[in-house]
Write an enzyme that holds these catalytic residues in place. Structure first.
Site, PDB file in Angstrom:
ATOM      1  N   LYS A 134       1.718  -1.410  -4.394  1.00  9.62           N
ATOM      2  CA  LYS A 134       2.681  -1.858  -3.373  1.00  9.62           C
ATOM      3  C   LYS A 134       4.114  -1.553  -3.796  1.00  9.62           C
ATOM      4  O   LYS A 134       5.048  -1.832  -3.055  1.00  9.62           O
ATOM      5  CB  LYS A 134       2.542  -3.368  -3.153  1.00  9.62           C
ATOM      6  CG  LYS A 134       1.213  -3.774  -2.519  1.00  9.62           C
ATOM      7  CD  LYS A 134       1.224  -5.226  -2.178  1.00  9.62           C
ATOM      8  CE  LYS A 134      -0.157  -5.777  -1.918  1.00  9.62           C
ATOM      9  NZ  LYS A 134      -0.748  -5.273  -0.669  1.00  9.62           N
ATOM     10  N   HIS A 186      -1.541 -15.706   0.657  1.00 10.33           N
ATOM     11  CA  HIS A 186      -2.536 -14.628   0.742  1.00 10.33           C
ATOM     12  C   HIS A 186      -3.832 -15.116   0.094  1.00 10.33           C
ATOM     13  O   HIS A 186      -3.796 -15.898  -0.857  1.00 10.33           O
ATOM     14  CB  HIS A 186      -1.960 -13.435  -0.040  1.00 10.33           C
ATOM     15  CG  HIS A 186      -2.733 -12.165   0.100  1.00 10.33           C
ATOM     16  ND1 HIS A 186      -3.911 -11.939  -0.557  1.00 10.33           N
ATOM     17  CD2 HIS A 186      -2.479 -11.042   0.816  1.00 10.33           C
ATOM     18  CE1 HIS A 186      -4.357 -10.725  -0.268  1.00 10.33           C
ATOM     19  NE2 HIS A 186      -3.503 -10.160   0.571  1.00 10.33           N
ATOM     20  N   ASP A 216       3.558 -15.210  -7.236  1.00  8.76           N
ATOM     21  CA  ASP A 216       2.893 -14.004  -6.752  1.00  8.76           C
ATOM     22  C   ASP A 216       3.989 -13.076  -6.232  1.00  8.76           C
ATOM     23  O   ASP A 216       4.543 -13.290  -5.153  1.00  8.76           O
ATOM     24  CB  ASP A 216       1.905 -14.406  -5.646  1.00  8.76           C
ATOM     25  CG  ASP A 216       1.299 -13.207  -4.949  1.00  8.76           C
ATOM     26  OD1 ASP A 216       1.641 -12.065  -5.312  1.00  8.76           O
ATOM     27  OD2 ASP A 216       0.486 -13.417  -4.025  1.00  8.76           O
ATOM     28  N   CYS A 257      -4.953 -11.091   5.441  1.00  6.52           N
ATOM     29  CA  CYS A 257      -5.481 -11.981   4.377  1.00  6.52           C
ATOM     30  C   CYS A 257      -4.759 -13.323   4.367  1.00  6.52           C
ATOM     31  O   CYS A 257      -4.544 -13.911   3.296  1.00  6.52           O
ATOM     32  CB  CYS A 257      -5.392 -11.320   3.002  1.00  6.52           C
ATOM     33  SG  CYS A 257      -6.438  -9.881   2.849  1.00  6.52           S
ATOM     34  N   GLN A 283       4.670  -8.844  -3.101  1.00  7.02           N
ATOM     35  CA  GLN A 283       5.525  -8.273  -2.053  1.00  7.02           C
ATOM     36  C   GLN A 283       7.000  -8.205  -2.446  1.00  7.02           C
ATOM     37  O   GLN A 283       7.787  -7.597  -1.740  1.00  7.02           O
ATOM     38  CB  GLN A 283       5.395  -9.092  -0.751  1.00  7.02           C
ATOM     39  CG  GLN A 283       4.031  -9.016  -0.103  1.00  7.02           C
ATOM     40  CD  GLN A 283       3.663  -7.617   0.384  1.00  7.02           C
ATOM     41  OE1 GLN A 283       4.504  -6.724   0.491  1.00  7.02           O
ATOM     42  NE2 GLN A 283       2.380  -7.411   0.652  1.00  7.02           N
TER      43      GLN A 283
HETATM   44  C1  PLP Z   1       1.543 -11.681  -1.256  1.00  8.79           C
HETATM   45  C2  PLP Z   1       0.338 -10.945  -1.754  1.00  8.79           C
HETATM   46  N1  PLP Z   1      -0.321 -11.412  -2.804  1.00  8.79           N
HETATM   47  C3  PLP Z   1      -1.380 -10.793  -3.329  1.00  8.79           C
HETATM   48  C4  PLP Z   1      -1.865  -9.645  -2.762  1.00  8.79           C
HETATM   49  C5  PLP Z   1      -3.034  -8.969  -3.356  1.00  8.79           C
HETATM   50  O1  PLP Z   1      -2.690  -7.706  -3.811  1.00  8.79           O
HETATM   51  P1  PLP Z   1      -3.818  -6.763  -4.391  1.00  8.79           P
HETATM   52  O2  PLP Z   1      -4.802  -6.573  -3.271  1.00  8.79           O
HETATM   53  O3  PLP Z   1      -3.108  -5.525  -4.751  1.00  8.79           O
HETATM   54  O4  PLP Z   1      -4.410  -7.471  -5.544  1.00  8.79           O
HETATM   55  C6  PLP Z   1      -1.235  -9.120  -1.626  1.00  8.79           C
HETATM   56  C7  PLP Z   1      -1.762  -7.924  -0.954  1.00  8.79           C
HETATM   57  O5  PLP Z   1      -1.519  -7.685   0.191  1.00  8.79           O
HETATM   58  C8  PLP Z   1      -0.099  -9.789  -1.124  1.00  8.79           C
HETATM   59  O6  PLP Z   1       0.561  -9.314  -0.072  1.00  8.79           O
END
Ligand code: PLP
Length: 408
Positions: A224, A126, A198, A368, A201
């Site tokens: 999320k 992402h 990270d 993204c 998800q």
């Molecule tokens: C795998 C992953 N990492 C990071 C993020 C970023 O999350 P946030 O926008 O809540 O910071 C997302 C958001 O879709 C994501 O799916």
């Protein structure tokens, strides 16, 4: 569409009553919410926890000298303890951030990276787990198979004397596949390097134990995982957090500020400059408490089952190309992204059509993850993502809608 099992058990069906959003209608039809990877609906207990802060507990934390401020500080710190316990961390290792993105930026900034330093990461990450590294250092990406699965096993070969950190999504937001993080942690350990996971998800789909994983950093986002927006968590091993430069400065993060110098607070407070998202932290603790009451093993099993049903159903629809279709079904959570050959319709318009005609809410676009889509030669994908309240019947609704669209 392939026939699905006529009767499926729905062990978490009782949770539907906890989510007021599921009663929402579009044109008089109840919605089918299949977009939790983007942001998840909130159970009533989270809404109540946030409302209670506004109604009964409005006071600043770690600053006030009155009784209400004591109460607010106690509730904020109790939220930190709840989240620490959820991850099997200690409270000093839990930094409240705005979201996963901010947690990654905090680490990327704090490491004091130089342009020649290297960060090893899968090419499908992402943007949140790519750009903070890219603007400060050199990303070294792990390549992808033809269907978009990272060659995770190439990690050792990607390490060099310039590597400063390994970063990877626990579950990719586009493949829905659980990464072999243990292997990456082992590769990092052999060189004394830190690993950042990270967990945006994964944090509300499978049990996470940071001690067992032995990762150095882990980030997640409240919104999320059934919690409020604007709150996230950075977990860091205490000694790793202590090595980081401070990210933001301001009130609350200093213990002393004189003409000649200032002294920062201990971790984690030194990373929480300014008034924090108090109601967000308390709401996130309520979400964590809710998830734990369901049992993370049961939550994981449900997510896997929905993922299996979804992928098996998608495979039977003509013109569907599933991202990371070669991944074993048991490695998936309840999320899949796919391209669909539908004349004249982009993936974004398929998503829009699912909403306007079938009242099914999903994502459409690049999620993204531009590099992943470029490498797969896909102009975006449709993403269906589930959570605890989703049912097999809802998966059937989206599958038959897609089958109709594919036949147009
Ligand atoms: C795998 C992953 N990492 C990071 C993020 C970023 O999350 P946030 O926008 O809540 O910071 C997302 C958001 O879709 C994501 O799916």
């Amino acid at each position: 569409m392939t026939a699905t099992a006529p009767t499926r058990t729905e062990p978490l069906i009782h949770t539907r009553a906890d989510f007021p959003l599921l009663g929402h209608e579009i044109d008089g039809h109840p919605i089918v919410y299949l977009d939790s990877a983007s942001t998840s609906p909130k159970p009533q207990c989270v809404i109540d926890a946030v409302t209670r802060v506004y109604r009964d507990l409005t006071a600043n934390v770690h600053r006030g000298v009155h009784a209400l401020a004591d109460e607010a500080t106690a509730a904020y710190e109790s939220a930190r303890r709840e989240i620490a316990s959820f991850l099997n961390a200690s409270p000093a290792e839990i930094v409240f951030t705005r979201n996963a993105t901010e947690g990654i930026n905090l680490v990327a900034h704090g490491l004091g990276l130089k342009p020649d330093d290297e960060i090893v990461l899968p090419a499908l990450e992402h943007h949140a787990n790519f750009l903070p590294w890219r603007i400060r250092a050199r990303p070294v990406t792990i390549g992808l198979t033809e269907d978009g699965l990272p060659h995770y096993g190439d990690v050792e070969a990607a390490l060099s004397s310039r590597t400063r950190l390994l970063a990877l999504a626990h579950v990719s937001n586009t493949t829905g596949v659980v990464a072999p993080v243990e292997r990456w942690v082992a590769a990092a350990r052999s060189r004394g390097l830190p690993v950042l996971i990270d967990a945006a998800q994964s944090s509300s789909h499978l049990p996470i134990d940071v001690r067992a994983l032995d990762c150095d950093f882990l980030v997640l986002s409240g919104h999320k995982m059934l919690g409020p927006s604007g709150i996230g968590v950075l977990y860091g091993k205490r000694e790793r957090l202590e090595e980081l430069d401070v990210y933001q400065t301001g009130g609350g993060m200093v213990r002393y500020h004189g003409d000649d110098r200032f002294e920062v607070q201990d971790v984690p407070l030194r990373f929480e400059a300014g008034t924090p998202n108090i109601e967000g932290a308390i709401g996130l603790a309520a979400a964590v408490d809710y998830l734990r009451s369901l049992g993370m093993e049961a939550v994981h099993e449900h997510s896997q089952e929905l993922g299996r049903h979804l992928v098996e159903g998608l495979r039977a629809i003509r013109g569907v190309r599933i991202v990371a279709d070669s991944a074993p079904l048991e490695d998936r959570i309840g999320l899949a992204a796919f391209g669909l050959e539908a004349p004249g319709l982009s993936e974004e318009s398929v998503a829009r059509l699912l909403c306007d005609r079938y009242h099914v809410l999903v994502s459409g676009g690049y999620h993204c993850a531009h590099i992943l889509h470029h490498r797969l030669n896909l102009q975006g994908s449709v993403r269906v993502s589930t959570h605890v309240f989703n049912t097999h019947e809802e998966i059937d609704v989206v599958l038959s809608a897609l089958e109709e669209i594919a036949r147009w």
